[in-house]
Design a protein around this motif. Structure first.
Motif, PDB file in Angstrom:
ATOM      1  N   SER A   1      -2.676   7.613   8.312  1.00 16.28           N
ATOM      2  CA  SER A   1      -3.707   8.314   9.070  1.00 16.28           C
ATOM      3  C   SER A   1      -3.795   7.815  10.509  1.00 16.28           C
ATOM      4  O   SER A   1      -3.872   8.618  11.452  1.00 16.28           O
ATOM      5  N   VAL A   2      -3.792   6.489  10.705  1.00 18.24           N
ATOM      6  CA  VAL A   2      -3.947   5.973  12.070  1.00 18.24           C
ATOM      7  C   VAL A   2      -2.711   6.245  12.924  1.00 18.24           C
ATOM      8  O   VAL A   2      -2.823   6.448  14.139  1.00 18.24           O
TER       9      VAL A   2
ATOM     10  N   GLU B   1      -2.999   9.790  14.026  1.00 20.51           N
ATOM     11  CA  GLU B   1      -4.009   9.874  15.076  1.00 20.51           C
ATOM     12  C   GLU B   1      -3.456   9.349  16.401  1.00 20.51           C
ATOM     13  O   GLU B   1      -3.721   9.920  17.469  1.00 20.51           O
TER      14      GLU B   1
ATOM     15  N   ALA C   1      -0.946  11.993  18.000  1.00 20.05           N
ATOM     16  CA  ALA C   1      -1.465  13.343  17.740  1.00 20.05           C
ATOM     17  C   ALA C   1      -0.652  14.420  18.431  1.00 20.05           C
ATOM     18  O   ALA C   1      -0.461  15.520  17.893  1.00 20.05           O
TER      19      ALA C   1
ATOM     20  N   ARG D   1      -3.234   2.441  20.385  1.00 18.39           N
ATOM     21  CA  ARG D   1      -4.114   3.478  19.841  1.00 18.39           C
ATOM     22  C   ARG D   1      -4.218   3.354  18.324  1.00 18.39           C
ATOM     23  O   ARG D   1      -5.298   3.517  17.740  1.00 18.39           O
TER      24      ARG D   1
ATOM     25  N   ALA E   1      -7.578   2.656  16.164  1.00 20.75           N
ATOM     26  CA  ALA E   1      -7.998   3.571  15.091  1.00 20.75           C
ATOM     27  C   ALA E   1      -8.159   2.819  13.779  1.00 20.75           C
ATOM     28  O   ALA E   1      -9.068   3.099  12.985  1.00 20.75           O
TER      29      ALA E   1
ATOM     30  N   ARG F   1     -11.969   1.968  11.534  1.00 22.69           N
ATOM     31  CA  ARG F   1     -12.221   2.246  10.117  1.00 22.69           C
ATOM     32  C   ARG F   1     -12.728   1.008   9.384  1.00 22.69           C
ATOM     33  O   ARG F   1     -12.862   1.012   8.161  1.00 22.69           O
TER      34      ARG F   1
END
Length: 278
Positions: A146-147, A150, A153, A224, A228, A232
């Motif tokens: 997920s990170v 992100e 992106a 980044r 991220a 979390r």
């Protein structure tokens, strides 16, 4: 026509060789899998004499008392450490019917030909021989995936390899010819202080990406992703990563094993059984 390979075999061997000297410091995932395999093995009331530890890492699996064990690993260092043989799990080198127990913990998720590897394991077993395996699958490394998405992106790249789910694992056992196949999943959550601690563990267990020729990560992308990951975190500043272990059990077919009833042989009607009693 030979299908394209998912994983870089040379990189896979090199990563295992890099992990070998300090593997004990990052072996907790394989130790967890071996514990699950040992629990399943303890429930089997029979003796085993010839055991294959396929993808043996540092040889942490303890065979049943009195059993002879053969160890195979794709990494040259792991093979040397355990007095084993170097070889890939999906390459045909094991004599047919050589073993009555095969275990494979922590390696089958990164073989190029998983159906082929399972078929080779099946052929390596004697009739009524047992296969016990465990490998990462399901939604393993969902936070990392997920990170990274992100952080990239605009132009995301595949950096975490595809995972086999528990249903597909069961289907693959059937396809390979195993009798009495069982597949189940167990999950382990690990809390990390930062992204780099997770990456250190993955490197230590030879668990970093083996996808061929991934585009390099820029410093900005890494920053980044780290931000991220930290975002979390829980109240203690730790972020949870998930590991799913797919445990698989299968037997080499033998006439002594329980057989499914012949279709149409039932003597009672299901509809009648479900009718309300007067």
């Amino acid at each position: 026509m030979t299908p394209p390979e998912i994983f870089d075999r040379a990189r896979r061997r090199a990563r295992r060789d890099r992990a070998a000297p300090l593997f004990a410091e990052a072996s907790f995932i394989r130790d967890w899998m071996l514990e699950g395999i040992s629990e399943r093995l303890d429930a089997v009331r029979r003796e085993f004499t010839d055991v294959l530890d396929l993808g043996c890492f540092d040889g942490g699996f303890l065979p049943p008392p009195g059993a002879r064990v053969t160890r195979i690993d794709a990494g040259e260092r792991f093979a040397a450490m355990t007095g084993g043989i170097q070889g890939d799990e999906d390459r045909p080198y094991v004599p047919e019917g050589s073993f009555d127990l095969v275990i494979a913990a922590g390696s089958l998720d990164t073989v190029n030909d998983l159906p082929g590897a399972l078929a080779l394991i099946r052929r390596a077993l004697r009739p009524d021989g047992l296969f016990l395996g465990a490998f990462l699958g399901g939604v393993t490394l969902s936070t990392l995936r997920s990170v990274l998405l992100e952080a990239e992106a605009d132009r995301p790249a595949a950096r975490v390899h595809p995972q086999v789910d528990v249903r597909a694992a069961g289907d693959l056992l059937v396809r390979a010819g195993f009798a009495l196949p069982v597949a189940d999943v167990e999950s382990l959550d690990v809390r990390y202080t930062d992204l780099f601690a997770l990456v250190r563990d993955l490197r230590g267990m030879a668990g970093t990406s083996l996808l061929p020729a991934p585009p390099p990560l820029s410093r900005a992308t890494v920053a980044r992703a780290a931000a991220a990951f930290a975002a979390r975190g829980d109240a203690e500043g730790r972020t949870t990563e998930r590991f799913d272990a797919i445990f698989v059990t299968g037997w080499a077919p033998d006439p002594s094993q329980p057989q499914p009833a012949r279709r149409g042989s039932a003597t009672a009607s299901l509809a009648a059984a479900l009718k309300p009693k007067p």
